[in-house]
Motif scaffolding. Sequence first.
Motif, PDB file in Angstrom:
ATOM      1  N   SER C  33      -7.011-107.893 -51.815  1.00 13.94           N
ATOM      2  CA  SER C  33      -6.334-106.396 -51.885  1.00 13.94           C
ATOM      3  C   SER C  33      -5.027-106.634 -50.923  1.00 13.94           C
ATOM      4  CB  SER C  33      -7.039-105.475 -51.652  1.00 13.94           C
ATOM      5  OG  SER C  33      -7.948-105.118 -52.588  1.00 13.94           O
ATOM      6  N   ILE C  34      -3.994-105.944 -51.253  1.00 16.08           N
ATOM      7  CA  ILE C  34      -2.816-105.829 -50.305  1.00 16.08           C
ATOM      8  C   ILE C  34      -2.456-104.514 -50.222  1.00 16.08           C
ATOM      9  CG2 ILE C  34      -0.435-106.746 -50.045  1.00 16.08           C
ATOM     10  CD1 ILE C  34      -0.904-108.823 -52.531  1.00 16.08           C
ATOM     11  N   ALA C  35      -2.435-104.089 -49.014  1.00 16.30           N
ATOM     12  CA  ALA C  35      -1.676-102.780 -48.535  1.00 16.30           C
ATOM     13  C   ALA C  35      -0.445-102.766 -47.843  1.00 16.30           C
ATOM     14  CB  ALA C  35      -2.821-102.007 -47.799  1.00 16.30           C
ATOM     15  N   ILE C  36       0.306-102.053 -48.062  1.00 15.60           N
ATOM     16  CA  ILE C  36       1.817-101.973 -47.256  1.00 15.60           C
ATOM     17  C   ILE C  36       1.999-100.558 -46.915  1.00 15.60           C
ATOM     18  CG2 ILE C  36       4.291-102.411 -47.570  1.00 15.60           C
ATOM     19  CD1 ILE C  36       3.406-104.566 -49.422  1.00 15.60           C
ATOM     20  N   LEU C  37       2.173-100.243 -45.643  1.00 10.78           N
ATOM     21  CA  LEU C  37       2.266 -98.942 -45.425  1.00 10.78           C
ATOM     22  C   LEU C  37       3.593 -99.001 -44.761  1.00 10.78           C
ATOM     23  CD1 LEU C  37      -1.071 -98.176 -43.016  1.00 10.78           C
ATOM     24  CD2 LEU C  37      -0.525 -97.674 -45.861  1.00 10.78           C
ATOM     25  N   ASP C  38       4.500 -97.818 -44.510  1.00 12.11           N
ATOM     26  CA  ASP C  38       5.553 -97.600 -44.146  1.00 12.11           C
ATOM     27  C   ASP C  38       5.510 -97.337 -42.684  1.00 12.11           C
ATOM     28  OD1 ASP C  38       5.219 -94.828 -43.657  1.00 12.11           O
ATOM     29  OD2 ASP C  38       6.219 -94.265 -45.583  1.00 12.11           O
ATOM     30  N   ASP C  39       6.579 -97.060 -41.870  1.00 14.59           N
ATOM     31  CA  ASP C  39       6.540 -96.817 -40.516  1.00 14.59           C
ATOM     32  C   ASP C  39       5.890 -95.774 -39.914  1.00 14.59           C
ATOM     33  OD1 ASP C  39       8.852 -95.453 -41.416  1.00 14.59           O
ATOM     34  OD2 ASP C  39       9.549 -95.182 -39.396  1.00 14.59           O
ATOM     35  N   GLY C  40       5.661 -94.755 -40.923  1.00 17.36           N
ATOM     36  CA  GLY C  40       4.711 -93.611 -40.458  1.00 17.36           C
ATOM     37  C   GLY C  40       3.325 -93.788 -40.846  1.00 17.36           C
ATOM     38  N   GLY C  41       3.118 -94.957 -41.274  1.00 16.33           N
ATOM     39  CA  GLY C  41       1.667 -95.216 -41.707  1.00 16.33           C
ATOM     40  C   GLY C  41       1.208 -94.549 -43.034  1.00 16.33           C
ATOM     41  N   ASN C  42       2.175 -94.504 -43.704  1.00 14.80           N
ATOM     42  CA  ASN C  42       1.936 -93.850 -45.117  1.00 14.80           C
ATOM     43  C   ASN C  42       1.816 -94.876 -46.140  1.00 14.80           C
ATOM     44  OD1 ASN C  42       1.483 -90.906 -44.356  1.00 14.80           O
ATOM     45  ND2 ASN C  42       3.488 -91.295 -43.650  1.00 14.80           N
ATOM     46  N   LEU C  43       0.843 -94.966 -47.086  1.00 14.48           N
ATOM     47  CA  LEU C  43       1.044 -95.951 -48.166  1.00 14.48           C
ATOM     48  C   LEU C  43       2.265 -96.153 -48.717  1.00 14.48           C
ATOM     49  CD1 LEU C  43      -1.361 -97.778 -49.356  1.00 14.48           C
ATOM     50  CD2 LEU C  43      -1.734 -96.179 -50.889  1.00 14.48           C
ATOM     51  N   ALA C  44       2.891 -97.336 -48.797  1.00 13.67           N
ATOM     52  CA  ALA C  44       3.921 -97.683 -49.725  1.00 13.67           C
ATOM     53  C   ALA C  44       3.773 -98.406 -51.141  1.00 13.67           C
ATOM     54  CB  ALA C  44       5.249 -98.351 -48.723  1.00 13.67           C
ATOM     55  N   GLY C  45       2.652 -99.103 -50.894  1.00 15.15           N
ATOM     56  CA  GLY C  45       2.366 -99.626 -51.945  1.00 15.15           C
ATOM     57  C   GLY C  45       1.041-100.550 -51.742  1.00 15.15           C
ATOM     58  N   GLN C  58     -10.387-100.835 -48.505  1.00 16.89           N
ATOM     59  CA  GLN C  58     -10.341-100.249 -47.036  1.00 16.89           C
ATOM     60  C   GLN C  58      -9.959-101.140 -46.027  1.00 16.89           C
ATOM     61  OE1 GLN C  58     -13.891 -98.993 -43.941  1.00 16.89           O
ATOM     62  NE2 GLN C  58     -14.319 -98.795 -46.085  1.00 16.89           N
ATOM     63  N   LEU C  59     -10.259-102.371 -45.896  1.00 17.78           N
ATOM     64  CA  LEU C  59     -10.140-103.467 -45.115  1.00 17.78           C
ATOM     65  C   LEU C  59      -8.577-103.656 -45.108  1.00 17.78           C
ATOM     66  CD1 LEU C  59     -13.001-105.626 -45.214  1.00 17.78           C
ATOM     67  CD2 LEU C  59     -12.607-104.528 -43.244  1.00 17.78           C
ATOM     68  N   ALA C  60      -8.089-103.798 -46.196  1.00 24.63           N
ATOM     69  CA  ALA C  60      -6.578-104.015 -46.197  1.00 24.63           C
ATOM     70  C   ALA C  60      -5.862-102.863 -45.844  1.00 24.63           C
ATOM     71  CB  ALA C  60      -6.243-104.480 -47.919  1.00 24.63           C
ATOM     72  N   GLN C  61      -5.947-101.644 -45.910  1.00 23.01           N
ATOM     73  CA  GLN C  61      -5.344-100.558 -45.602  1.00 23.01           C
ATOM     74  C   GLN C  61      -5.454-100.455 -44.097  1.00 23.01           C
ATOM     75  OE1 GLN C  61      -5.326 -96.992 -48.202  1.00 23.01           O
ATOM     76  NE2 GLN C  61      -6.553 -97.945 -49.625  1.00 23.01           N
ATOM     77  N   ASN C  62      -6.574-100.412 -43.618  1.00 23.85           N
ATOM     78  CA  ASN C  62      -7.065-100.137 -42.023  1.00 23.85           C
ATOM     79  C   ASN C  62      -6.216-101.518 -41.273  1.00 23.85           C
ATOM     80  OD1 ASN C  62      -8.672 -98.230 -42.447  1.00 23.85           O
ATOM     81  ND2 ASN C  62     -10.455 -99.597 -41.950  1.00 23.85           N
ATOM     82  N   GLU C 109      15.763-106.523 -39.324  1.00 26.10           N
ATOM     83  CA  GLU C 109      16.582-106.589 -38.141  1.00 26.10           C
ATOM     84  C   GLU C 109      16.074-105.920 -36.991  1.00 26.10           C
ATOM     85  OE1 GLU C 109      19.744-103.844 -39.772  1.00 26.10           O
ATOM     86  OE2 GLU C 109      20.272-105.627 -41.160  1.00 26.10           O
ATOM     87  N   GLU C 110      14.815-106.550 -36.546  1.00 24.92           N
ATOM     88  CA  GLU C 110      14.140-106.552 -35.308  1.00 24.92           C
ATOM     89  C   GLU C 110      13.407-104.794 -35.084  1.00 24.92           C
ATOM     90  OE1 GLU C 110      16.435-107.625 -32.139  1.00 24.92           O
ATOM     91  OE2 GLU C 110      16.338-109.728 -32.800  1.00 24.92           O
ATOM     92  N   GLN C 111      13.555-104.189 -36.284  1.00 25.58           N
ATOM     93  CA  GLN C 111      13.044-102.775 -36.211  1.00 25.58           C
ATOM     94  C   GLN C 111      11.665-102.572 -37.128  1.00 25.58           C
ATOM     95  OE1 GLN C 111      16.604-100.657 -37.855  1.00 25.58           O
ATOM     96  NE2 GLN C 111      16.528 -99.379 -35.872  1.00 25.58           N
ATOM     97  N   LEU C 112      10.854-101.870 -36.369  1.00 23.61           N
ATOM     98  CA  LEU C 112       9.514-102.233 -37.206  1.00 23.61           C
ATOM     99  C   LEU C 112       9.623-100.918 -38.460  1.00 23.61           C
ATOM    100  CD1 LEU C 112       6.373-102.485 -37.079  1.00 23.61           C
ATOM    101  CD2 LEU C 112       6.137-100.415 -35.429  1.00 23.61           C
ATOM    102  N   VAL C 113       9.481-101.248 -39.484  1.00 20.35           N
ATOM    103  CA  VAL C 113       9.485-100.484 -40.674  1.00 20.35           C
ATOM    104  C   VAL C 113       8.187-100.531 -41.284  1.00 20.35           C
ATOM    105  CG1 VAL C 113      12.110-101.162 -41.071  1.00 20.35           C
ATOM    106  CG2 VAL C 113      10.328-102.635 -42.313  1.00 20.35           C
ATOM    107  N   GLY C 114       7.133-100.917 -40.944  1.00 15.74           N
ATOM    108  CA  GLY C 114       6.004-100.964 -41.846  1.00 15.74           C
ATOM    109  C   GLY C 114       4.954-102.011 -41.455  1.00 15.74           C
ATOM    110  N   GLY C 115       3.761-102.227 -42.224  1.00 16.24           N
ATOM    111  CA  GLY C 115       2.696-103.185 -41.985  1.00 16.24           C
ATOM    112  C   GLY C 115       2.167-103.591 -43.409  1.00 16.24           C
ATOM    113  N   ILE C 116       1.701-105.057 -43.400  1.00 19.28           N
ATOM    114  CA  ILE C 116       1.096-105.221 -44.467  1.00 19.28           C
ATOM    115  C   ILE C 116      -0.610-105.686 -44.067  1.00 19.28           C
ATOM    116  CG2 ILE C 116       2.014-107.558 -44.369  1.00 19.28           C
ATOM    117  CD1 ILE C 116       1.631-108.040 -47.172  1.00 19.28           C
ATOM    118  N   GLY C 117      -1.452-105.518 -44.731  1.00 18.39           N
ATOM    119  CA  GLY C 117      -2.701-105.572 -44.720  1.00 18.39           C
ATOM    120  C   GLY C 117      -3.203-106.531 -45.817  1.00 18.39           C
ATOM    121  N   VAL C 118      -4.047-107.612 -45.616  1.00 17.79           N
ATOM    122  CA  VAL C 118      -4.552-108.224 -46.810  1.00 17.79           C
ATOM    123  C   VAL C 118      -6.135-108.553 -46.579  1.00 17.79           C
ATOM    124  CG1 VAL C 118      -4.526-110.748 -47.717  1.00 17.79           C
ATOM    125  CG2 VAL C 118      -2.364-109.788 -47.397  1.00 17.79           C
TER     126      VAL C 118
END
Lengths: 140, 140, 140, 140
Positions: C33-45, C58-62, C109-118
């Motif tokens: 499972s792959i979860a991608i969150l934006d910089d506000g921690g909200n689900l983007a994909g 659950q683990l990917a999102q966390n 460009e060195e700015q934190l825009v989100g996170g990916i969890g696998v």
Amino acid sequence: MSILKKAILPQELVSKLFNYAMSKAKELDIKISIAILDDGGNLAGFIKMDGASLISSQLAQNKAYTAVGFGLPTADWYPIIKDTPSLLHGLVHTDRMTIFGGGCPIFIEEQLVGGIGVSGGTADQDAECAQAALHAIEEL
Amino acid sequence: MSILKKAILPQELVSKLFNYAMSKAKELDIKISIAILDDGGNLAGFIKMDGASLISSQLAQNKAYTAVGFGLPTADWYPIIKDTPSLLHGLVHTDRMTIFGGGCPIFIEEQLVGGIGVSGGTADQDAECAQAALHAIEEL
Amino acid sequence: MSILKKAILPQELVSKLFNYAMSKAKELDIKISIAILDDGGNLAGFIKMDGASLISSQLAQNKAYTAVGFGLPTADWYPIIKDTPSLLHGLVHTDRMTIFGGGCPIFIEEQLVGGIGVSGGTADQDAECAQAALHAIEEL
Amino acid sequence: MSILKKAILPQELVSKLFNYAMSKAKELDIKISIAILDDGGNLAGFIKMDGASLISSQLAQNKAYTAVGFGLPTADWYPIIKDTPSLLHGLVHTDRMTIFGGGCPIFIEEQLVGGIGVSGGTADQDAECAQAALHAIEEL
């Protein structure tokens, strides 16, 4: 005891559902979130278009949950409950229950395999996107 | 793929929003809680005036969340949904949704950067405080 | 007051991140499972490969949440806290905190825009998939 | 796209799983709660023997969830994670995760169709009851 089998919502279909729903959203000029849940109500896929509202994420997931939870489009609920005040004021408190358009059950060979929920436009526009997504099933 | 950018809600603005909202609250002789969320719905600032009620904290945060969640003042919602019963009975159950005054979206250069929520007076008074706070943006 | 801007995680990038992560998963012969969150921690994909475990969602999102929450890969946490017992036994109770591999922050460009969890393989395999996904950024 | 199918956990089997688990509990002279979840992690059946402890309900459900969530007996987890400190201190915080005996995945024709969780005795006794329940599958 005979062993019953059920069709499974495939990941390939999830991607196609995304594409059909987003095509319709572009046509309607709205920005949507799309949530797809499997038959157990667990997230199978989610995508948020650029510019979709923050709260559309929650609404899309709730619509998908209600759709797979009952096997009915969410838009069907208001007509069903409107003349029974105990339901109109009561059933709506069910956790995640959504009674306006934008959620559709997903059937494969007449078996309920999941639900899709769309949020970002009006309830009617969201329902149109969810309906458009279901064309993906015809490609199976 | 071109990289889009968005304006950020600066901490300096948060302090100014507090001051404008509290000035108005003093003028109206009410005690308020003020919540400011960023564009991701995360708490950017919170302040509770001496004597503000316990529950005003939750109400202020929910108003700010609704405001940034849709990009609309919370006071706009009742007129929008009042003639569509499925929304009137349904949309209100959205988690943290607030359909009365006191929450306003915060825009910088036409980009949604957050939301402010005020609670402690009547809905109209709370909305007046939130509106007053937005004057801080003109100083940017 | 000058108005700061930051890069936005685009939906087009989310789709590419999915594809790179899934390619690596196929190479490793695991279902993720792959979860991608934006910089506000909200689900983007979010996408779940056919056959990925129920709990991987659950683990990917966390993992994605922890990665964007601190701007660090989740695999970095155990080495950081292992010799400070109060953190080793305490910080791990932070809501959604994950201290093993599979989550990576996403920088543009060195700015934190989100996170990916696998999630779906071993922590090392999951981290490998998340790392592979980040190649999508080079295409920007 | 070919349509994959999977076996379904039938209600008739749920009743048989209850009976086998309770027979073993009587033999061991313990009072147990038994939770059975389907492949989506949703409650398919639950029974609490007279005199079973209050908290056994939650523990049984969490064991069943962990078992179906990963497709592994809960008793397998401690040996898997004990020599990897990041998992030993980290994975245990996963919501509902249980790393001691009493939960078993339920397979029909090599397909994961659910999980059973037992609580009320020692972890070893609970695991023995869950194992005993699985004999019901041979009757299919």
